[in-house]
Design a protein around this motif. Sequence first.
Motif, short mmCIF file in Angstrom:
data_model
loop_
_atom_site.label_atom_id
_atom_site.label_comp_id
_atom_site.label_asym_id
_atom_site.label_seq_id
_atom_site.Cartn_x
_atom_site.Cartn_y
_atom_site.Cartn_z
N TYR A 2 -3.14 -0.72 -5.54
CA TYR A 2 -2.50 0.11 -4.60
C TYR A 2 -1.86 -0.98 -3.55
CZ TYR A 2 -4.34 3.92 -6.85
OH TYR A 2 -4.62 4.96 -7.82
N LEU A 3 -0.67 -0.71 -3.30
CA LEU A 3 0.08 -1.61 -2.22
C LEU A 3 0.64 -0.85 -1.11
CD1 LEU A 3 2.06 -4.04 -4.56
CD2 LEU A 3 -0.05 -4.45 -3.39
N LEU A 29 10.35 1.66 -1.19
CA LEU A 29 10.02 2.82 -0.28
C LEU A 29 8.90 3.58 -0.88
CD1 LEU A 29 13.51 4.37 -0.08
CD2 LEU A 29 11.94 3.75 1.77
N LEU A 30 8.46 3.39 -2.27
CA LEU A 30 7.24 4.07 -2.85
C LEU A 30 5.91 3.59 -2.76
CD1 LEU A 30 9.18 4.60 -6.63
CD2 LEU A 30 8.93 6.34 -4.56
N PHE A 31 6.06 2.48 -2.38
CA PHE A 31 4.58 1.86 -2.03
C PHE A 31 3.95 2.37 -0.68
CE2 PHE A 31 6.64 -1.38 -4.79
CZ PHE A 31 5.26 -1.44 -5.73
N ASP A 32 3.18 3.43 -0.77
CA ASP A 32 2.66 4.05 0.35
C ASP A 32 1.18 3.92 0.38
OD1 ASP A 32 2.00 5.72 -1.97
OD2 ASP A 32 3.11 7.40 -1.10
N GLY A 33 0.51 3.42 -0.45
CA GLY A 33 -0.92 3.27 -0.75
C GLY A 33 -1.57 4.26 -1.56
N PHE A 34 -0.82 5.49 -2.12
CA PHE A 34 -1.37 6.21 -2.82
C PHE A 34 -0.80 6.30 -4.08
CE2 PHE A 34 -1.24 8.12 1.70
CZ PHE A 34 -2.63 8.47 1.75
N ARG A 35 0.08 5.60 -4.45
CA ARG A 35 0.87 5.27 -5.78
C ARG A 35 0.38 4.04 -6.09
NH1 ARG A 35 5.18 7.70 -2.92
NH2 ARG A 35 5.88 9.43 -3.88
N SER A 36 -0.14 3.97 -7.38
CA SER A 36 -0.54 2.62 -7.99
C SER A 36 0.70 1.72 -8.34
CB SER A 36 -1.40 2.90 -9.21
OG SER A 36 -0.42 3.34 -10.31
N LEU A 37 0.57 0.36 -8.46
CA LEU A 37 1.35 -0.39 -8.95
C LEU A 37 2.16 0.05 -10.12
CD1 LEU A 37 3.19 -2.84 -8.80
CD2 LEU A 37 1.27 -4.20 -9.62
N ALA A 38 1.25 0.66 -11.20
CA ALA A 38 1.77 0.88 -12.29
C ALA A 38 2.58 2.24 -12.27
CB ALA A 38 0.73 1.34 -13.40
N GLN A 39 2.49 3.26 -11.40
CA GLN A 39 3.26 4.38 -11.00
C GLN A 39 4.53 3.84 -10.47
OE1 GLN A 39 0.20 6.34 -8.49
NE2 GLN A 39 -0.17 7.78 -10.07
N TRP A 62 5.69 -8.91 2.33
CA TRP A 62 6.31 -7.56 2.74
C TRP A 62 5.30 -6.43 2.28
CZ3 TRP A 62 12.20 -9.05 1.33
CH2 TRP A 62 12.45 -10.03 2.29
N LEU A 63 4.64 -6.63 1.09
CA LEU A 63 3.53 -5.67 0.57
C LEU A 63 2.27 -6.56 0.41
CD1 LEU A 63 5.79 -4.48 -2.69
CD2 LEU A 63 5.10 -3.25 -0.39
N VAL A 64 1.11 -5.64 0.91
CA VAL A 64 -0.20 -5.93 0.70
C VAL A 64 -1.06 -5.09 -0.02
CG1 VAL A 64 -0.21 -7.51 2.82
CG2 VAL A 64 -0.77 -5.33 2.84
N GLN A 65 -2.32 -5.69 -0.65
CA GLN A 65 -3.09 -4.47 -1.23
C GLN A 65 -3.77 -3.77 -0.50
OE1 GLN A 65 -5.21 -6.46 -4.27
NE2 GLN A 65 -6.41 -4.76 -4.87
N LYS A 66 -3.87 -2.59 -0.39
CA LYS A 66 -4.47 -1.57 0.29
C LYS A 66 -5.95 -1.85 -0.09
CE LYS A 66 -5.64 3.32 0.87
NZ LYS A 66 -5.29 4.64 0.33
#
Length: 168
Positions: A2-3, A29-39, A62-66
């Motif tokens: 999760y990113l 935009l989709l990286f909100d910590g609730f969607r997985s990388l796969a999703q 610009w993105l980090v792992q939650k």
Amino acid sequence: MYLIKTPEGQQAFKERHADLSQRLRSAFLLFDGFRSLAQVLEATAAMGVSKDDVLALVSKGWLVQKEAPAMAGGAAMVAPAQVSKSAVPSLAPANVDPASTKRRYQQAYPVAVSITGGLGLKGFRLNLAVEAAMGYEQLAEIAPRIRDAVGDKAYAPLHKVLFAAEAE
């Protein structure tokens, strides 16, 4: 995995940085910590976004792992929606099977969208939060915000679907 977006990533997004193409902006935009990388990759596959593209965003910072929420109050990142979870005393008990929570989510989601959609612009962000809820737990976390926005009487049908005991 999760990113989540970093402040640097959000700044690059706002400034329309050259390394953040239109297709990557959509994925970003989709990286909100609730969607997985796969999703996210599945949702953006038609645009040609690959795992390597996302890893390039990670390498730029610009993105980090939650991080997982700490069990004993450590210094892990906790999303605001997770904090409100303790404010909902009637979340699904441990003995509720996953099929039941899935069924409850499927029944509660249209009720929640209907309630928040009726708020108009006043409830726009709340409606977006409901639409982003990917399961029972996330919808249950949003429930207190819905109750605060519409009052107990309008909230009652959603509470019944989300938290009432199964009659089966």
